[in-house]
Design an enzyme around this catalytic site. Structure first.
Site, short mmCIF file in Angstrom:
data_model
loop_
_atom_site.label_atom_id
_atom_site.label_comp_id
_atom_site.label_asym_id
_atom_site.label_seq_id
_atom_site.Cartn_x
_atom_site.Cartn_y
_atom_site.Cartn_z
N HIS A 101 0.58 -1.12 -0.03
CA HIS A 101 -0.29 -0.08 -0.06
C HIS A 101 0.71 1.46 -0.10
CE1 HIS A 101 0.56 0.88 4.30
NE2 HIS A 101 0.67 -0.07 4.37
N ASP A 103 -1.04 4.23 0.58
CA ASP A 103 -0.89 5.67 1.56
C ASP A 103 -0.40 5.30 2.88
OD1 ASP A 103 -2.18 2.55 2.29
OD2 ASP A 103 -4.29 4.35 3.20
N ASP A 134 5.62 1.58 7.02
CA ASP A 134 4.48 1.41 6.22
C ASP A 134 3.72 2.06 5.41
OD1 ASP A 134 1.89 0.33 7.10
OD2 ASP A 134 2.07 0.83 8.88
N GLU A 168 -5.28 1.54 1.93
CA GLU A 168 -5.11 0.51 3.62
C GLU A 168 -5.34 0.85 4.76
OE1 GLU A 168 -3.22 -2.71 6.20
OE2 GLU A 168 -2.79 -0.46 5.82
N GLU A 169 -4.87 2.31 4.74
CA GLU A 169 -5.42 2.42 6.65
C GLU A 169 -6.74 3.02 6.82
OE1 GLU A 169 -2.55 2.08 8.00
OE2 GLU A 169 -0.73 2.04 7.28
N ASP A 197 4.72 -5.95 4.73
CA ASP A 197 4.29 -4.59 5.18
C ASP A 197 3.55 -5.25 6.63
OD1 ASP A 197 2.39 -3.11 5.46
OD2 ASP A 197 0.09 -3.91 4.98
N THR A 332 -15.60 25.28 29.46
CA THR A 332 -16.39 25.27 30.28
C THR A 332 -17.96 25.02 28.99
OG1 THR A 332 -17.05 27.57 30.69
CG2 THR A 332 -16.25 25.98 32.03
N SER A 419 -3.08 -5.92 11.47
CA SER A 419 -4.55 -5.62 10.44
C SER A 419 -4.05 -6.03 9.12
CB SER A 419 -6.00 -5.72 10.68
OG SER A 419 -6.12 -5.62 12.06
N1 BES Z 1 1.22 -2.52 8.16
C1 BES Z 1 -0.24 -2.14 9.02
C2 BES Z 1 -0.14 -4.07 9.51
C3 BES Z 1 0.19 -4.46 10.40
C4 BES Z 1 0.39 -3.89 11.55
C5 BES Z 1 1.19 -5.79 10.24
C6 BES Z 1 0.92 -4.55 12.88
C7 BES Z 1 1.17 -6.34 11.62
C8 BES Z 1 2.11 -5.37 13.19
C9 BES Z 1 -1.26 -2.26 8.08
O1 BES Z 1 -0.61 -0.60 7.21
C10 BES Z 1 -1.95 -1.38 9.38
O2 BES Z 1 -1.65 -0.47 10.05
N2 BES Z 1 -2.96 -1.45 9.28
C11 BES Z 1 -4.35 -0.77 9.38
C12 BES Z 1 -5.20 -1.90 8.99
C13 BES Z 1 -6.91 -1.41 9.58
C14 BES Z 1 -6.77 0.60 9.14
C15 BES Z 1 -8.36 -1.78 8.43
C16 BES Z 1 -4.04 -1.57 10.92
O3 BES Z 1 -3.79 -2.91 11.71
O4 BES Z 1 -4.60 -0.74 11.97
ZN ZN Z 2 0.00 0.63 8.76
#
Ligand code: BES
Ligand code: ZN
Length: 478
Positions: A101, A103, A134, A168-169, A197, A332, A419
């Site tokens: 990805h 982004d 990332d 993706e993010e 990734d 407030t 994820s």
């Molecule tokens: N690179 C990460 C996925 C990841 C995070 C793999 C930690 C292994 C360990 C990916 O870019 C990411 O951050 N994905 C998001 C997906 C979400 C927004 C649906 C995540 O995991 O928060």
């Molecule tokens: Zn990420």
């Protein structure tokens, strides 16, 4: 034969590392923050211009697939396109699908960065910048490896199909439909999928990864009045939205991380002795982990328990509140409409639709018990199931052999708590193995302040990816 070829490639990669770092700086300089509408044009440019141009420079046939507008946006926000590209079409070779990805997560210097987040800055071999690890660094690593083969006039031993996205993010909006609709077309002849990734589990031992948790992201909206109110004038007689939201938040999860939502753990698979045994050989030190995070204590004591709670048990995190006062100083105010945000990381067997229903029923019950007349609505903005692959597949043999060739040691077999929503879809669409082959280190701080990629991880990572090409090619000869 291929050992000599790899030596040549490795020498070339080493000799050109300064050029690759400079190029990574160009990529990091594009503010492709998919989650911020203000940067949607830059995200599009990152995919439709930068990504496309790079792949065309490498001789790939590139198609941009438009995905329309982002659901729920007003005015409608155009989604960035997806790149489907192909390099090589030799029926005698295996075809590998590479996903990445382009982004990134948001970043501001004022969040606490020591350097400008969108200016790649190298200090002591660490390249700081949003997206460095990332996932712009790994995506460029694939490009650099292909370029190395071409500059050296060496045959790339596999056909490659690229699938690169810019959302993706933000939950990979629209990608699942596209991949499934191309199941019998673009993805038809894919033999293996490889995704770089994620990260090593520690700072020293490389790994190959066979599992990811899924995620369901929730919004809880509480409304109490038609506009914000003065707390001195109206405080004490109004059922306040923030009070109700805090009560709901407080009912979701205990301080030790256990989820309080009824039946949320019902579908979680029990631990078997076989699975229990897989944690033992993994190189992971809870003390080093604590230092990396800057925490004094973890919710679990043993190595195995910590890994299990990162990888194979669900977790619930509270992220923020829209509409609440968060500036400096004292205001407030009684906010009249607040949106609480939290997510649950899902594990195999957990169904995002069922999870949504459990969350809605539970919050309705908790809120009803307060007697507050305020309206509460719970919606999910994205959901992705967990993925666990078969590490006995030859795709993993190729990945592990590639690591061994470069590092002279065995890779750890890991899962991840994060994820990548599309992973399971690739497995379903191709019917073939998906493997994660990370190049970054555990302390890279993806999504956080001072995200970085070590220059050494970048270089060695490229060597591993090149070795993976050769290992995949060797499989076809067996
Ligand atoms: N690179 C990460 C996925 C990841 C995070 C793999 C930690 C292994 C360990 C990916 O870019 C990411 O951050 N994905 C998001 C997906 C979400 C927004 C649906 C995540 O995991 O928060
Ligand atoms: Zn990420």
């Amino acid at each position: 034969m291929s050992a000599k070829k790899l030596d040549q490639i490795n020498d070339h990669l080493t000799a050109n590392i300064d050029k690759y770092v400079k190029e990574l700086g160009n990529a990091v300089g594009i503010k492709s923050v998919s989650g911020d509408p203000q940067y949607r044009d830059e995200t599009r440019r990152m995919v439709a211009e930068y990504g496309k141009n790079e792949l065309e420079r490498l001789g790939a046939t590139v198609e941009l697939r438009e995905l329309g507008t982002e659901p729920g946006t007003n005015p409608p926000l155009q989604l960035p396109p997806v790149i489907l590209a192909q390099l090589g079409n030799d029926p005698a070779k295996k075809t590998v699908c590479i996903y990445g990805h382009l982004d990134v997560q948001p970043a501001e210097k004022s969040d606490g960065w020591n350097t400008e987040p969108f200016v790649l800055t190298e200090i002591d071999g660490k390249m700081y910048g949003r997206g460095s690890t990332d996932d712009k660094g790994p995506v460029l690593a694939w490009f650099n490896v292909i370029e190395a083969y071409q500059k050296l006039n060496l045959d790339i031993p596999i056909n490659i199909k690229f699938c690169f996205e810019g959302m993706e993010e933000s939950g990979s909006v629209g990608l699942e439909e596209l991949v499934m609709s191309e199941k019998d077309k673009f993805f038809k002849d894919v033999d293996f999928t490889c995704i770089s990734d994620n990260y090593w589990l520690g700072q020293k031992t490389p790994c190959v990864t066979y599992g990811l948790r899924g995620i369901s992201y929730f919004l809880v909206e509480v409304k109490c009045a038609k506009q914000d109110l003065h707390s001195g004038v109206h405080g004490g007689v109004v059922h306040e939205a923030m009070t109700d939201l805090c009560h709901i938040f407080n009912s979701l999860v205990s301080s030790d991380g256990s989820i309080k939502i009824d039946h949320m753990n019902d579908d979680v698979k029990p631990l078997t002795p076989e699975e229990e045994a897989t944690y033992e050989p993994i190189d992971f030190d809870t003390e080093v982990y604590k230092q990396e995070l800057g925490v004094t204590q973890l919710a679990h004591n043993s190595k195995a328990k910590v890994l299990q709670h990162r990888w194979r048990f669900p977790s619930l995190s509270i992220h923020g509140v829209e509409g609440a006062f968060y500036g400096a100083g004292a205001k407030t105010v009684i906010p009249h409409n607040v949106i609480g945000k939290f997510s649950i990381r899902l594990v195999p067997n957990m169904d995002p639709n069922k999870v949504l229903k459990l969350v809605q029923d539970y919050i309705a019950k908790v809120h009803a018990a307060t007697g507050s007349p305020n309206t509460v609505s719970v919606t999910s903005i994205h959901g992705a199931p967990a993925w666990v692959g078969d590490f006995n597949d030859v795709n993993f043999t190729a990945g592990r052999n590639a690591v061994k060739r470069v590092f002279g040691r065995e890779a750890d077999l890991t899962r991840e708590g994060g994820s990548i929503p599309i992973t399971l879809t690739f497995e379903e669409a191709t019917g073939k193995s998906v493997m994660l082959l990370p190049i970054g280190s555990s302390d890279d701080a993806a999504h956080s302040q001072n995200e970085k990629l070590n220059r050494s991880n970048f270089l060695n990572g490229m060597k591993v990816l090149a070795a993976y090409f050769e290992e995949i090619a060797n499989l076809s000869k067996k």
